[in-house]
Design a protein around this motif. Structure first.
Motif, PDB file in Angstrom:
ATOM      1  N   SER A  84       0.812  -1.224   0.000  1.00  0.00           N
ATOM      2  CA  SER A  84       0.000   0.000   0.000  1.00  0.00           C
ATOM      3  C   SER A  84       0.845   1.274   0.000  1.00  0.00           C
ATOM      4  O   SER A  84       0.505   2.264  -0.664  1.00  0.00           O
ATOM      5  N   LEU A  85       1.953   1.245   0.736  1.00  0.00           N
ATOM      6  CA  LEU A  85       2.802   2.438   0.825  1.00  0.00           C
ATOM      7  C   LEU A  85       3.408   2.765  -0.539  1.00  0.00           C
ATOM      8  O   LEU A  85       3.467   3.921  -0.953  1.00  0.00           O
ATOM      9  N   LYS A  86       3.831   1.712  -1.234  1.00  0.00           N
ATOM     10  CA  LYS A  86       4.421   1.908  -2.569  1.00  0.00           C
ATOM     11  C   LYS A  86       3.386   2.464  -3.538  1.00  0.00           C
ATOM     12  O   LYS A  86       3.688   3.337  -4.348  1.00  0.00           O
ATOM     13  N   ILE A  87       2.165   1.937  -3.449  1.00  0.00           N
ATOM     14  CA  ILE A  87       1.101   2.445  -4.337  1.00  0.00           C
ATOM     15  C   ILE A  87       0.862   3.918  -4.035  1.00  0.00           C
ATOM     16  O   ILE A  87       0.761   4.750  -4.931  1.00  0.00           O
ATOM     17  N   SER A  88       0.803   4.221  -2.731  1.00  0.00           N
ATOM     18  CA  SER A  88       0.564   5.595  -2.311  1.00  0.00           C
ATOM     19  C   SER A  88       1.664   6.517  -2.850  1.00  0.00           C
ATOM     20  O   SER A  88       1.389   7.603  -3.367  1.00  0.00           O
ATOM     21  N   ILE A  91       1.210   6.992  -6.608  1.00  0.00           N
ATOM     22  CA  ILE A  91       0.128   7.908  -7.012  1.00  0.00           C
ATOM     23  C   ILE A  91       0.405   9.332  -6.555  1.00  0.00           C
ATOM     24  O   ILE A  91       0.284  10.276  -7.331  1.00  0.00           O
ATOM     25  N   PHE A  92       0.745   9.449  -5.278  1.00  0.00           N
ATOM     26  CA  PHE A  92       0.712  10.786  -4.685  1.00  0.00           C
ATOM     27  C   PHE A  92       2.077  11.474  -4.606  1.00  0.00           C
ATOM     28  O   PHE A  92       2.152  12.662  -4.371  1.00  0.00           O
ATOM     29  N   ILE A  93       3.174  10.724  -4.768  1.00  0.00           N
ATOM     30  CA  ILE A  93       4.482  11.381  -4.623  1.00  0.00           C
ATOM     31  C   ILE A  93       5.302  11.328  -5.923  1.00  0.00           C
ATOM     32  O   ILE A  93       5.432  12.314  -6.624  1.00  0.00           O
ATOM     33  N   GLY A  94       5.803  10.132  -6.262  1.00  0.00           N
ATOM     34  CA  GLY A  94       6.802  10.143  -7.331  1.00  0.00           C
ATOM     35  C   GLY A  94       6.379   9.582  -8.662  1.00  0.00           C
ATOM     36  O   GLY A  94       6.840  10.018  -9.715  1.00  0.00           O
ATOM     37  N   GLY A  95       5.500   8.586  -8.630  1.00  0.00           N
ATOM     38  CA  GLY A  95       5.229   7.797  -9.825  1.00  0.00           C
ATOM     39  C   GLY A  95       4.805   8.576 -11.050  1.00  0.00           C
ATOM     40  O   GLY A  95       5.201   8.266 -12.165  1.00  0.00           O
ATOM     41  N   HIS A  96       4.009   9.609 -10.837  1.00  0.00           N
ATOM     42  CA  HIS A  96       3.492  10.335 -11.987  1.00  0.00           C
ATOM     43  C   HIS A  96       4.292  11.581 -12.324  1.00  0.00           C
ATOM     44  O   HIS A  96       3.949  12.273 -13.278  1.00  0.00           O
ATOM     45  N   PRO A 106      -1.604  20.562 -14.182  1.00  0.00           N
ATOM     46  CA  PRO A 106      -2.348  21.287 -13.128  1.00  0.00           C
ATOM     47  C   PRO A 106      -3.651  20.593 -12.762  1.00  0.00           C
ATOM     48  O   PRO A 106      -4.013  20.525 -11.599  1.00  0.00           O
ATOM     49  N   LEU A 107      -4.344  20.067 -13.770  1.00  0.00           N
ATOM     50  CA  LEU A 107      -5.619  19.400 -13.508  1.00  0.00           C
ATOM     51  C   LEU A 107      -5.389  18.173 -12.635  1.00  0.00           C
ATOM     52  O   LEU A 107      -6.090  17.944 -11.647  1.00  0.00           O
ATOM     53  N   PHE A 108      -4.383  17.386 -13.000  1.00  0.00           N
ATOM     54  CA  PHE A 108      -4.100  16.174 -12.244  1.00  0.00           C
ATOM     55  C   PHE A 108      -3.711  16.520 -10.807  1.00  0.00           C
ATOM     56  O   PHE A 108      -4.163  15.879  -9.861  1.00  0.00           O
ATOM     57  N   LYS A 109      -2.886  17.574 -10.665  1.00  0.00           N
ATOM     58  CA  LYS A 109      -2.445  17.983  -9.327  1.00  0.00           C
ATOM     59  C   LYS A 109      -3.647  18.456  -8.500  1.00  0.00           C
ATOM     60  O   LYS A 109      -3.769  18.131  -7.324  1.00  0.00           O
ATOM     61  N   ARG A 110      -4.525  19.201  -9.163  1.00  0.00           N
ATOM     62  CA  ARG A 110      -5.718  19.691  -8.477  1.00  0.00           C
ATOM     63  C   ARG A 110      -6.572  18.525  -7.994  1.00  0.00           C
ATOM     64  O   ARG A 110      -7.084  18.511  -6.881  1.00  0.00           O
ATOM     65  N   LYS A 111      -6.692  17.522  -8.861  1.00  0.00           N
ATOM     66  CA  LYS A 111      -7.493  16.347  -8.505  1.00  0.00           C
ATOM     67  C   LYS A 111      -6.850  15.608  -7.335  1.00  0.00           C
ATOM     68  O   LYS A 111      -7.534  15.169  -6.422  1.00  0.00           O
TER      69      LYS A 111
END
Lengths: 137, 263
Positions: A84-88, A91-96, A106-111
């Motif tokens: 779960s931590l890796k998924i997190s 998604i939320f830190i490095g992967g994208h 900006p749209l993705f960040k806003r979402k």
């Protein structure tokens, strides 16, 4: 006989005092525990809705049983295999980072920023389900 | 010689009509140039029904008819997807470019559903959808509130096989539709206040489907948007017969059925 009665009474008084002392010590050591109630319910339907709200990840992160979208884009089954931590982090830190061009970023960040903790947990719960039995009633 | 045969096989497969659980034709993307893509086309959804009951499913035809109608009605009418980040569509070339673009998506497919009764596994192709009718299901599940329930039906989500207890299906044909919609990717609903929804599964099944659920099923059906540019499409293989065998033999599912009919 009198001596025996006095001894018995004294014994009772001593035992009574001990019990009282024990009870008192219990009261003085009593602690008030503050229990934080977690009101976040994990449900697949909620996780599904969060994924749709995010811009529908499944247009690129396709299911594992169909041809992958692109070589460097993990399938949902591959994402689900991570902890779960890796998924997190993905998604939320490095992967994208760097994957979205200026126009979409900006749209993705806003979402991403709009998600609360419970929504994030449900999103991860939903992704993890792709690695489970997939049995539904 | 080998190459010639290979070439012939490829040519034959190109002329062969498409088949499977999802068969789409006349696929078109309409770009209104203000960020809305409308997807249109004719899609046939086929579900094969295999009777594995001991005493026989006497009302199978009428139940199949009602289910067929409901599946069609629930999928029809269009669905709007949330804003998505994808590649830019070039209507001139009918292709997606490498440039990223944000779109709103409207699914506007013309759906037809067909339920076909089959009698043996040989009538199941690798990319078919299947609903098996069984005598009983031993599987129990616990809901999000910790309460235990028996199962009237069971399905493997995202393209997998579905099964329903025939007696339960007779009582309420929507249970079969509910299970099939798991095949099309929808999860169960357990939250209170959702009792009127088709995907609710705690003791009763409602009949409502929301726009988001419709969009999710459309997303499952046309899982890779780039296939829209090919004009026609059929779903990839799910190895259906093998999946069904594993599903039915899995002891934790507890299926009770006439094994002699499973051939």
């Amino acid at each position: 006989m009198v001596l025996y009665t006095i001894k018995r009474n004294l014994g009772s008084i001593i035992i009574g005092c001990c019990l009282l002392a024990c009870n008192n010590s219990h009261h003085t050591n009593e602690k008030v525990l503050a229990v934080k109630i977690d009101s976040c319910q994990l449900s697949l339907s909620f996780g599904d809705a969060v994924m749709a709200k995010m811009g529908e990840c499944r247009y690129c992160h396709l299911r594992g049983d169909v041809p992958r979208f692109e070589e460097n884009v993990p399938t949902l089954t591959e994402l689900a295999a991570m902890d779960s931590l890796k998924i997190s982090n993905f998604i939320f830190i490095g992967g994208h980072s760097g994957m979205y061009k200026e126009s979409s970023s900006p749209l993705f960040k806003r979402k991403l920023d709009s998600l609360d903790d419970c929504e994030k947990r449900n999103l991860i719960h939903f992704i993890k389900d792709y690695k489970r039995s997939q049995i539904a009633n | 010689m080998f190459l010639e045969n290979f070439e012939r096989e490829i040519l034959a497969s190109q002329t062969k009509p498409l088949s499977g659980g999802i068969v789409a034709s006349n696929l078109k993307i309409n770009d209104n140039r203000t960020g809305l893509l409308t997807l249109t086309g004719d899609i046939l959804i086929t579900l094969k029904v295999l009777d594995l009951t001991t005493l026989g499913a006497f009302r199978i035809q009428s139940l199949m008819k009602s289910s067929e109608q409901t599946i069609m009605n629930k999928l029809r009418g269009g669905a709007d997807s949330d804003q998505i980040i994808f590649y830019e569509y070039s209507s001139v070339k009918n292709t997606f470019t490498n440039k990223q673009r944000t779109y709103s998506l409207k699914y506007n497919f013309n759906y037809t559903a067909k339920l076909i009764q089959i009698n043996s596994l040989s009538q199941l192709a690798g990319n078919d959808f299947v609903l098996a009718l069984v005598d009983g299901i031993g599987h129990r599940f616990t809901d999000m509130y910790g309460r235990k329930y028996v199962s009237g039906g069971l399905a493997k989500k995202n393209g997998g096989p579905a099964a329903v207890i025939y007696k339960e299906w007779e009582k309420n044909y929507l249970i079969g539709v509910h299970e099939f919609f798991h095949t099309l990717g929808l999860p169960d609903l357990e939250e209170s206040g959702m009792e009127n929804r088709l995907m609710y599964h705690l003791g009763r099944v409602g009949s409502n489907i929301t726009n988001n659920e419709k969009a999710a099923m459309n997303k499952f059906i046309m899982y890779d948007l780039r296939d829209m540019t090919k004009g026609s499409y059929s779903n990839p293989g799910y190895n259906t017969a093998n999946q069904l065998r594993t599903f039915l033999n899995d002891k934790s599912n507890g299926f009770i059925y006439n094994k002699a009919k499973f051939r």
